[in-house]
Scaffold this motif. Structure first.
Motif, mmCIF file in Angstrom:
data_model
loop_
_atom_site.group_PDB
_atom_site.id
_atom_site.type_symbol
_atom_site.label_atom_id
_atom_site.label_comp_id
_atom_site.label_asym_id
_atom_site.label_seq_id
_atom_site.Cartn_x
_atom_site.Cartn_y
_atom_site.Cartn_z
ATOM 1 N N GLY A 179 -4.677 1.190 -1.967
ATOM 2 C CA GLY A 179 -3.377 1.474 -1.728
ATOM 3 C C GLY A 179 -2.385 0.525 -2.282
ATOM 4 O O GLY A 179 -1.350 0.913 -2.978
ATOM 5 N N ASN A 227 -2.684 2.258 6.690
ATOM 6 C CA ASN A 227 -2.513 1.066 6.821
ATOM 7 C C ASN A 227 -2.982 0.346 8.334
ATOM 8 O O ASN A 227 -3.694 -0.734 8.238
ATOM 9 C CB ASN A 227 -1.381 0.528 6.227
ATOM 10 N N GLN A 261 -2.592 1.027 -6.313
ATOM 11 C CA GLN A 261 -1.764 2.135 -6.749
ATOM 12 C C GLN A 261 -0.363 1.936 -7.037
ATOM 13 O O GLN A 261 0.231 2.538 -8.108
ATOM 14 C CB GLN A 261 -1.935 3.518 -5.842
ATOM 15 N N SER A 268 0.759 -1.533 0.046
ATOM 16 C CA SER A 268 0.002 -0.040 -0.041
ATOM 17 C C SER A 268 0.740 1.250 0.057
ATOM 18 O O SER A 268 1.896 1.362 0.678
ATOM 19 C CB SER A 268 -0.843 -0.236 1.232
ATOM 20 N N VAL A 269 0.436 2.215 -0.795
ATOM 21 C CA VAL A 269 1.102 3.579 -0.890
ATOM 22 C C VAL A 269 0.709 4.512 0.206
ATOM 23 O O VAL A 269 1.246 5.735 0.353
ATOM 24 C CB VAL A 269 0.952 4.431 -2.323
ATOM 25 N N TRP A 270 -0.424 4.298 1.026
ATOM 26 C CA TRP A 270 -0.997 5.151 1.862
ATOM 27 C C TRP A 270 0.136 5.134 3.307
ATOM 28 O O TRP A 270 0.865 4.090 3.434
ATOM 29 C CB TRP A 270 -2.164 4.599 2.598
ATOM 30 N N VAL A 296 -9.665 0.097 1.687
ATOM 31 C CA VAL A 296 -8.616 1.136 1.698
ATOM 32 C C VAL A 296 -7.089 0.290 1.471
ATOM 33 O O VAL A 296 -6.469 0.865 0.731
ATOM 34 C CB VAL A 296 -8.553 1.545 3.147
ATOM 35 N N LEU A 297 -6.857 -0.751 1.911
ATOM 36 C CA LEU A 297 -5.757 -1.514 1.687
ATOM 37 C C LEU A 297 -5.367 -1.922 0.471
ATOM 38 O O LEU A 297 -4.573 -1.820 -0.378
ATOM 39 C CB LEU A 297 -5.560 -2.712 2.575
#
Length: 155
Positions: free
Chosen positions: A145, A77, A148, A70-72, A141-142
């Protein structure tokens, strides 16, 4: 070594191990119950607790992989993993309680039984909707992320 994985990944991997252990322990419980039963059957929710624990162990590893890619930010995360892990644990705990009490073969059937008590339908509905939002939201969300980060490498 502590920089190799994020707190979210560590949480998901540890939760996976705990869920696997619970799955193994409930498997022993299930086996003993089957051997002691005239019909060679374990109580319904003992079987569910066993299977769900093993499935949640695998699901937690998938969450670990998604969190890893993930990029978050780490905190996003972390909360996304935590939301899933908490509800996985609550679900397993509920199954274990019903397995111990042998009070139902469908926890969503009305009236909602918990041993000799009846639980308010609104309580069960609120819990189920919060579970759906937490698990689906955290996973989305995960996945977003990770998507992306990974999608450009697929193309």
């Amino acid at each position: 070594m502590d920089d190799l994985i994020s707190p979210a990944v560590a949480l998901a991997v540890l939760a996976s191990g705990v869920f696997l252990l619970i799955g193994l322990l409930t498997g022993i419980w299930k086996y003993v119950a089957i051997m002691q039963s005239e019909k060679a059957r374990a109580p319904y929710y003992v079987d569910i607790a066993h299977r769900a624990s093993l499935l949640y162990a695998s699901a937690a590893l998938i969450l670990a992989a998604l969190a890893h890619f993930s990029v978050w930010p780490a905190w996003v995360n972390w909360w996304a993993v935590l939301a899933n892990v908490v509800y996985f644990a609550l679900a397993i705990g509920t199954y274990v309680i019903h397995g111990v009490l042998k009070d139902t073969d469908n926890q969503l059937r009305r009236p909602h039984r918990l041993g000799a008590m009846s639980l308010p339908s609104m309580l069960i509905q609120l819990f189920m909707w919060s579970l759906i939002i937490a698990e689906l939201g955290g996973t989305l969300v995960l996945l977003a992320g990770a998507w992306q980060f990974l999608w450009p490498q697929v193309m």
